[in-house]
Scaffold this motif. Structure first.
Motif, short mmCIF file in Angstrom:
data_model
loop_
_atom_site.label_atom_id
_atom_site.label_comp_id
_atom_site.label_asym_id
_atom_site.label_seq_id
_atom_site.Cartn_x
_atom_site.Cartn_y
_atom_site.Cartn_z
N ARG B 45 3.74 18.57 20.23
CA ARG B 45 4.49 17.60 21.51
C ARG B 45 3.77 16.39 22.12
NH1 ARG B 45 6.96 21.57 25.38
NH2 ARG B 45 8.09 19.84 26.21
N LEU B 50 5.80 13.51 23.59
CA LEU B 50 6.96 14.26 24.49
C LEU B 50 6.35 14.94 25.64
CD1 LEU B 50 9.07 15.73 21.60
CD2 LEU B 50 9.75 13.79 22.83
N LEU B 73 7.98 5.53 25.66
CA LEU B 73 9.35 4.99 25.32
C LEU B 73 9.15 4.40 23.80
CD1 LEU B 73 12.29 5.12 25.81
CD2 LEU B 73 11.82 3.03 27.12
N ARG B 76 7.64 6.78 21.20
CA ARG B 76 8.37 7.60 20.67
C ARG B 76 9.18 7.15 19.49
NH1 ARG B 76 9.82 9.25 26.27
NH2 ARG B 76 8.23 10.45 26.95
N ARG B 77 9.71 5.93 19.40
CA ARG B 77 10.57 5.26 18.52
C ARG B 77 9.86 5.11 17.23
NH1 ARG B 77 13.17 0.81 22.71
NH2 ARG B 77 14.45 2.72 23.68
N PHE B 81 10.48 13.44 15.09
CA PHE B 81 10.32 14.66 15.62
C PHE B 81 11.35 15.50 15.12
CE2 PHE B 81 9.11 18.20 18.04
CZ PHE B 81 7.56 17.82 18.46
N PHE B 83 12.64 19.42 15.37
CA PHE B 83 12.62 20.82 15.87
C PHE B 83 12.90 21.83 15.08
CE2 PHE B 83 13.28 17.12 18.93
CZ PHE B 83 12.53 17.45 20.16
N PRO B 101 20.56 7.00 17.48
CA PRO B 101 19.14 6.36 17.70
C PRO B 101 18.90 5.05 17.23
CG PRO B 101 18.70 8.33 16.33
CD PRO B 101 20.32 8.16 16.76
N HIS B 104 20.87 2.65 19.65
CA HIS B 104 20.55 2.80 21.00
C HIS B 104 18.99 2.66 21.37
CE1 HIS B 104 24.59 2.79 22.38
NE2 HIS B 104 24.83 3.78 21.26
N SER B 105 18.26 3.10 20.05
CA SER B 105 16.80 3.04 20.35
C SER B 105 16.39 1.52 19.52
CB SER B 105 15.93 4.04 19.72
OG SER B 105 16.45 5.29 20.50
N GLN B 107 18.41 -0.78 18.42
CA GLN B 107 19.24 -1.77 18.44
C GLN B 107 19.67 -2.41 17.21
OE1 GLN B 107 18.74 -1.57 21.69
NE2 GLN B 107 16.73 -1.22 22.18
N ARG B 149 17.65 11.71 10.18
CA ARG B 149 17.63 11.09 11.48
C ARG B 149 16.31 10.28 11.60
NH1 ARG B 149 19.45 14.32 16.44
NH2 ARG B 149 17.16 15.06 16.15
N MET B 153 14.84 6.33 11.07
CA MET B 153 14.07 5.17 11.96
C MET B 153 12.78 4.63 11.41
SD MET B 153 14.87 7.27 15.67
CE MET B 153 14.29 5.95 16.71
#
Ligand SMILES: Nc1ncnc2c1ncn2[C@@H]1O[C@H](COP(=O)(O)OP(=O)(O)O)[C@@H](O)[C@H]1O
Ligand SMILES: [Mg+2]
Lengths: 254, 244
Positions: B45, B50, B73, B76-77, B81, B83, B101, B104-105, B107, B149, B153
């Motif tokens: 983490r 995180l 911020l 992390r993009r 990660f 879990f 993401p 919204h992360s 764009q 996911r 990214m």
């Protein structure tokens, strides 16, 4: 075939329940020799309508203000600054631990007079909101606590800003959990607003009291009053069920 | 990818969990192994941004990571990660989980995000799960969608925290197969795992963490065939004991 018989069973049950309840009230009325006569109420229809509207206005205004107060109190309870957190906890405990009637007198005649809140409608909404806000704070707090903290960790991991985390994650997860309880609380607000009659706000209960002083038909007036409240709360619970269906996709493994 | 961990310490409420973790290497696939409670997740983490360390420094490809919210911020993009369990937004469908993401992360336009998500679903045989909610998916599907996911990214590094430890053997295989395929394409990964077979086969570097520090590290060929420390020998004996 099976569907048909269960449907029939349901209808018979409903009819039976109605017969039992109506019969019980009927016999009760016979025992005290009272003949119901609702006709006099027709003459007061305009005032009743005014009262009905006033009740709805007070309830809706209180709903919005109490949602605000409740959200603030729920978040404030978690504040790092202890004074704020204790204040919020104290507020919730005291309000939930005392009768609304006592609060109305206390806030209206002591606090309201001392601080010059002389508009009784504003005072009424504020007092009712303060009362309901404590319950809503508990609903929201419980809802927030029931969200798996990893959902927030996830939001962080995928790079959402705190504002977007609230809008896209926290809020919808919270709504799915607390919507039933919140709408249930709205039904309570509607009923609790009847106590505002003690500070002479012309809502349904106050109007009914005035009518009773005029026509002396207490049974019929209050019976009808109850019916009107039930119409409002029943509508709310119908809406609740629709909203629940809309928000309830998770946790419901079917 | 070059990674440098310089004297990383982490304590929770005064309780020290990571003590002076130092490591420096160039890796494609790095496995973190060790007994539970050793501090593996905590370390991962921190690497993923995180969790800020109590002290110490982290460098990736020579760039120092600053643990301020603002810089984290955007950091992390660039990092994926995955879990151990429950890694999907429970109020969103599988597709929405992947798209959120991107929109919204990163764009991206919604249509572009949807296209990218659907391509990944098609590639990994997840088309039929796109409109399901997490509770309607198997554990293996949930993990693969989490990986999809993260991969959507286009991260420079993918971190996975015991992605298969809650899964049955056949579901474990489907997740590890997907991961192996992505690694073969050049995706850099750090994985915390109990799957020694996978660590040995698919990761060329290994870190062994115990009691909050790195006890031994090196090439996986070396680590698994000739462990140097007593602690690692004991650990490997224990986890391999019940294997055929
Ligand atoms: N948020 C936290 N608060 C307090 N203690 C924690 C927290 N996270 C982890 N720990 C403690 O740190 C130690 C290492 O945990 P973890 O990194 O999860 O180990 P591992 O992943 O190797 O099993 C454990 O003793 C755990 O209880
Ligand atoms: Mg762990």
């Amino acid at each position: 075939m099976k569907k048909y018989t269960t449907c029939l069973k349901q209808i018979i049950s409903v009819v039976l329940v109605v017969i039992i309840l109506v019969g019980f009230v009927w016999i009760s009325l016979l025992r005290i020799n009272h003949r119901l006569d609702f006709t006099t109420l027709w003459g007061y229809r305009y005032r009743l309508w005014q009262g009905f509207k006033m009740t709805l206005i007070m309830a809706f205004a209180s709903l919005f203000v109490s949602l605000f107060i409740g959200s603030v109190a729920a978040v404030a309870q978690k504040a790092k600054f202890l004074t704020v957190s204790y204040l919020a906890k104290f507020y919730v405990q005291v309000i939930r631990g005392t009768p609304l009637l006592v609060q109305i007198f206390f806030f209206f005649y002591i606090i309201g007079t001392a601080w010059g809140v002389d508009n009784r409608y504003v005072a009424g909404v504020l007092i009712l909101s303060l009362f309901e806000g404590a319950y809503i704070a508990e609903i929201i707090r419980g809802g927030l606590e029931s969200i798996d903290r990893q959902q927030f960790e996830l939001a962080k991991a995928v790079g959402l800003t705190p504002a977007k985390t609230f809008r896209l994650v926290t809020f919808p997860l919270l709504m799915a959990r607390i919507l039933p309880a919140l709408t249930g609380q709205f039904a309570s607000i509607i009923k609790d607003s009847s106590l505002l009659s003690v500070i002479a706000i012309p809502e349904l209960t106050q109007i009914t009291q005035e009518i009773s002083a005029d026509n002396y038909r207490l049974f019929e007036n209050y019976f009808f009053l109850g019916l009107l409240y039930f119409v409002m709360t029943f509508t709310v619970s119908l809406i609740t069920r629709r909203l629940e269906r809309k928000y309830k996709h998770e946790n419901s493994s079917e | 990818m070059k990674i440098v961990l310089n004297k990383i310490c982490k304590s929770f409420a005064g309780k020290s969990v990571l003590k002076n973790v130092c490591y420096e290497d160039d890796f494609k696939a790095l496995a973190i192994i060790g007994p539970s409670g050793a501090g593996k997740s905590t370390l991962l983490r921190i690497i993923g941004g995180l969790l800020p360390p109590t002290s110490g420094e982290l460098y990736l490809d020579g760039v120092k990571i600053n643990f301020t919210e603002k810089e984290l911020l955007s950091y992390r993009r660039t990092i994926g990660f995955v879990f151990q369990t429950k890694g999907l937004f429970e109020h969103l469908t599988a597709l929405e989980n992947v798209m959120l993401p991107l929109i919204h992360s990163l764009q991206l336009e919604k249509t572009e995000a949807e296209e990218r998500a659907k391509q990944l679903f098609a590639r990994f045989g997840l088309e039929r799960e796109g409109y399901k909610y997490p509770h309607q998916l198997s554990g293996g599907q949930q993990q693969r969608i989490q990986i999809a996911r993260a991969v959507a990214m286009k991260p420079k590094l993918l971190l996975l925290d015991e992605p298969t430890s809650a899964l049955d053997p056949e579901l474990t295989a489907e997740v590890l197969d997907m991961l192996g395929e992505l690694q073969a394409e050049g995706l850099k990964t750090i994985i915390v795992t109990h799957e020694m077979g996978f660590a040995k086969r698919a990761c060329e570097k290994v870190i062994f963490v115990a009691g909050g520090t790195i006890v031994e590290s090196g090439d996986s060929a070396q680590i698994f065939t000739a462990p140097q420390t007593k602690a690692l020998q004991a650990f490997l004996n224990k986890v391999l004991e019940w294997r055929p």
